[in-house]
Design an enzyme around this catalytic site. Sequence first.
Site, PDB file in Angstrom:
ATOM      1  N   HIS A 170       0.611   6.785  -2.729  1.00  0.00           N
ATOM      2  CA  HIS A 170       0.196   6.011  -1.548  1.00  0.00           C
ATOM      3  C   HIS A 170      -0.734   6.771  -0.597  1.00  0.00           C
ATOM      4  CE1 HIS A 170       3.476   8.487  -0.160  1.00  0.00           C
ATOM      5  NE2 HIS A 170       2.988   8.328   1.061  1.00  0.00           N
TER       6      HIS A 170
ATOM      7  N   HIS B 237      -4.268   7.279   3.927  1.00  0.00           N
ATOM      8  CA  HIS B 237      -2.893   6.793   3.748  1.00  0.00           C
ATOM      9  C   HIS B 237      -2.973   5.293   3.504  1.00  0.00           C
ATOM     10  CE1 HIS B 237       1.359   6.099   4.367  1.00  0.00           C
ATOM     11  NE2 HIS B 237       1.532   7.405   4.404  1.00  0.00           N
TER      12      HIS B 237
END
Length: 161
Positions: free
Chosen positions: A67, A82
């Site tokens: 992620h 992110h």
Amino acid sequence: MSNAGPNTAVRVVSPLPGQVIAAMDIPDPVFAKGLVGDGVAVVPDDDAGVLTAVAPLTGRVVKVLPHAYIVQHASGPAVLVHVGIDTVHLKGEGFTVHAQKGDQVEAGDRMISVDVALIRSKNLSPCCPVVVLDTKPGAIVTDSIGSRVEAGEPLFDTVGS
């Protein structure tokens, strides 16, 4: 800007297509308050499906998770991407990693693929903070806030130190 020196600004490109928002509008206090560094975020389109997130700058991959990833430019700046807010809780579901720690990448090279529709189906935000680590407010210059960008298009420049 592969030959940038320590006093040179570094161009950072958007990892994903979407709407650019200011850091203070990121729905996570750590990013909104700039606790990890200065930056912006990209919010993928409402109808986005599987997208490929790309390297935000030319440099070395210093960390990659399903992620999130960090790419460090040769002149020093390290940029965290992110993908989504609280997406760590998905434990990799909906993500495919294409790059590895230590890889040398060019701005725009594919890093991870993400199923944005899956993130939304889990009631998580697909908002994607793009942050220059360990910097204070004013470390970037941008005129992209409020506009739509494609992956690989200029997002901001770091301020030469």
